[in-house]
Design a protein around this motif. Structure first.
Motif, PDB file in Angstrom:
ATOM      1  N   SER A 113       0.644  -1.188  -0.065  1.00 40.79           N
ATOM      2  CA  SER A 113      -0.062  -0.006  -0.038  1.00 40.79           C
ATOM      3  C   SER A 113       0.799   1.082   0.094  1.00 40.79           C
ATOM      4  O   SER A 113       1.999   1.174   0.575  1.00 40.79           O
ATOM      5  N   ARG A 114       0.264   2.303  -0.559  1.00 39.95           N
ATOM      6  CA  ARG A 114       1.059   3.655  -0.710  1.00 39.95           C
ATOM      7  C   ARG A 114       1.172   4.077   0.931  1.00 39.95           C
ATOM      8  O   ARG A 114       1.905   5.006   1.241  1.00 39.95           O
ATOM      9  N   ASP A 115       0.128   3.942   1.594  1.00 33.76           N
ATOM     10  CA  ASP A 115      -0.074   4.229   3.133  1.00 33.76           C
ATOM     11  C   ASP A 115      -0.809   3.202   3.846  1.00 33.76           C
ATOM     12  O   ASP A 115      -1.725   3.105   3.974  1.00 33.76           O
ATOM     13  N   PRO A 116       0.199   2.326   4.339  1.00 33.80           N
ATOM     14  CA  PRO A 116      -0.117   1.272   5.056  1.00 33.80           C
ATOM     15  C   PRO A 116      -0.882   1.526   6.324  1.00 33.80           C
ATOM     16  O   PRO A 116      -1.786   0.678   6.795  1.00 33.80           O
ATOM     17  N   LYS A 117      -0.548   2.599   7.089  1.00 37.77           N
ATOM     18  CA  LYS A 117      -1.494   3.006   8.203  1.00 37.77           C
ATOM     19  C   LYS A 117      -2.744   3.407   7.705  1.00 37.77           C
ATOM     20  O   LYS A 117      -3.698   2.948   8.407  1.00 37.77           O
ATOM     21  N   ALA A 118      -2.881   3.993   6.842  1.00 40.04           N
ATOM     22  CA  ALA A 118      -4.343   4.549   6.333  1.00 40.04           C
ATOM     23  C   ALA A 118      -5.091   3.348   5.882  1.00 40.04           C
ATOM     24  O   ALA A 118      -6.326   3.246   6.180  1.00 40.04           O
ATOM     25  N   ARG A 119      -4.296   2.329   5.151  1.00 41.20           N
ATOM     26  CA  ARG A 119      -5.277   1.147   4.818  1.00 41.20           C
ATOM     27  C   ARG A 119      -5.724   0.136   5.954  1.00 41.20           C
ATOM     28  O   ARG A 119      -6.705  -0.084   6.192  1.00 41.20           O
ATOM     29  N   ALA A 120      -4.806   0.354   7.013  1.00 44.67           N
ATOM     30  CA  ALA A 120      -5.275  -0.535   8.195  1.00 44.67           C
ATOM     31  C   ALA A 120      -6.457   0.081   8.985  1.00 44.67           C
ATOM     32  O   ALA A 120      -7.351  -0.575   9.115  1.00 44.67           O
ATOM     33  N   ARG A 121      -6.291   1.481   8.945  1.00 45.93           N
ATOM     34  CA  ARG A 121      -7.497   2.105   9.642  1.00 45.93           C
ATOM     35  C   ARG A 121      -8.636   1.995   8.548  1.00 45.93           C
ATOM     36  O   ARG A 121      -9.714   1.870   9.387  1.00 45.93           O
ATOM     37  N   TYR A 122      -8.696   2.245   7.430  1.00 42.80           N
ATOM     38  CA  TYR A 122      -9.709   2.025   6.531  1.00 42.80           C
ATOM     39  C   TYR A 122     -10.443   0.345   6.726  1.00 42.80           C
ATOM     40  O   TYR A 122     -11.619   0.367   7.093  1.00 42.80           O
ATOM     41  N   LEU A 123      -9.688  -0.530   6.837  1.00 46.18           N
ATOM     42  CA  LEU A 123     -10.174  -1.656   6.799  1.00 46.18           C
ATOM     43  C   LEU A 123     -10.792  -2.147   8.154  1.00 46.18           C
ATOM     44  O   LEU A 123     -11.875  -2.903   8.408  1.00 46.18           O
ATOM     45  N   ALA A 124     -10.249  -1.551   9.157  1.00 48.24           N
ATOM     46  CA  ALA A 124     -10.674  -1.872  10.693  1.00 48.24           C
ATOM     47  C   ALA A 124     -12.084  -0.873  10.653  1.00 48.24           C
ATOM     48  O   ALA A 124     -12.952  -1.671  11.484  1.00 48.24           O
ATOM     49  N   THR A 125     -12.135   0.442   9.991  1.00 46.82           N
ATOM     50  CA  THR A 125     -13.368   0.867  10.405  1.00 46.82           C
ATOM     51  C   THR A 125     -14.404   0.135   9.461  1.00 46.82           C
ATOM     52  O   THR A 125     -15.615   0.185  10.119  1.00 46.82           O
ATOM     53  N   VAL A 126     -14.142   0.119   8.224  1.00 47.68           N
ATOM     54  CA  VAL A 126     -15.318  -0.564   7.338  1.00 47.68           C
ATOM     55  C   VAL A 126     -15.459  -2.041   7.775  1.00 47.68           C
ATOM     56  O   VAL A 126     -16.858  -2.243   7.580  1.00 47.68           O
ATOM     57  N   GLY A 127     -14.670  -2.610   7.974  1.00 49.69           N
ATOM     58  CA  GLY A 127     -15.038  -4.016   8.470  1.00 49.69           C
ATOM     59  C   GLY A 127     -15.723  -3.978   9.753  1.00 49.69           C
ATOM     60  O   GLY A 127     -16.927  -4.822   9.889  1.00 49.69           O
ATOM     61  N   GLY A 128     -15.343  -3.497  10.685  1.00 54.66           N
ATOM     62  CA  GLY A 128     -15.997  -3.508  11.945  1.00 54.66           C
ATOM     63  C   GLY A 128     -17.476  -2.634  11.939  1.00 54.66           C
ATOM     64  O   GLY A 128     -18.470  -3.110  12.570  1.00 54.66           O
TER      65      GLY A 128
END
Length: 225
Positions: free
Chosen positions: A141-156
């Motif tokens: 990912s270009r921004d691993p931190k942002a991707r992790a936050r996105y997946l945690a937010t959308v998934g949860g």
């Protein structure tokens, strides 16, 4: 997901109390008193207090244990995804009902502990995604931190909405049945999107990247003035 039943491994008194607390908190909420948890664990309130000191400390240990289950489960699959592992996980998904119920209750209750649980889940997501990238099973990912936050937010958030829609007329949720329904209905489209993508061209991505580069350039010029 690992096939071991996460809430049936350690049968020591401390583990029994922790597991009972996860189940009781998930079913009844965090206002539940220590006496109810002790009764569910088959121990005295005094023994509960001996092991954990306070209800707050008990919840903190429950948080850590729940996150550990999620992190290990995700890490195992990211590092070594197999058809057999996926099918086993889907066949046994109901065993994770107490964990999911606990997480949902925590986010619904809000407050500092809920925010802490979410931030730690984001950090864990970044870790197991990085493991997947290193193993070659996940794209970088270009921004691993942002991707992790996105997946945690959308998934949860998506899971919580799904579970909310599966409450009965009394506002109660059968988490085992709801998790099975979630798997049956959401797994294929979710995996399809993550595997094959959704958009057919790069217009939206290229536009956002160009805008981000423009903003970064402007900020850099201002800092150098």
């Amino acid at each position: 997901m690992r096939s071991a039943r996460p809430l049936e491994i350690d049968l020591t008194a401390r583990a029994r109390i922790r597991d009972a607390a996860i189940a009781v908190f998930g079913e009844q909420g965090f206002s539940t008193g220590v006496r109810a948890i002790a009764a569910a664990a088959g121990v005295s309130p005094a023994l509960l207090n001996h092991h954990f000191g306070s209800k707050k400390q008990l919840r903190e240990e429950c948080d850590a244990y729940v996150l550990d289950i999620v992190r290990e489960t995700k890490s195992d699959y990211m590092r070594n995804p197999t058809p057999a592992g996926l099918l086993t996980a889907l066949a046994e998904i109901e065993v994770f009902a107490p964990v999911i119920a606990y997480i949902v209750r925590s986010y619904q209750s809000g407050g500092a502990l809920a925010r802490s649980l979410f931030e730690r889940s984001v950090a864990d997501a970044e870790q197991y995604l990085a493991e997947g990238v290193a193993a070659g099973t996940i794209r970088s990912s270009r921004d691993p931190k942002a991707r992790a936050r996105y997946l945690a937010t959308v998934g949860g958030g998506g899971l919580m909405l799904f579970l909310q829609m599966h409450q009965d007329n009394d506002g109660k949720t059968d988490f085992r049945a709801a998790l099975r329904a979630y798997s049956d209905q959401m797994m294929l489209p979710g995996v399809e999107i993550y595997t094959e993508g959704l958009l057919t061209d790069r217009m939206a991505l290229d536009t956002l990247l160009a805008e981000r580069e423009k903003i970064a350039s402007t900020n850099s010029d201002m800092e150098n003035q």
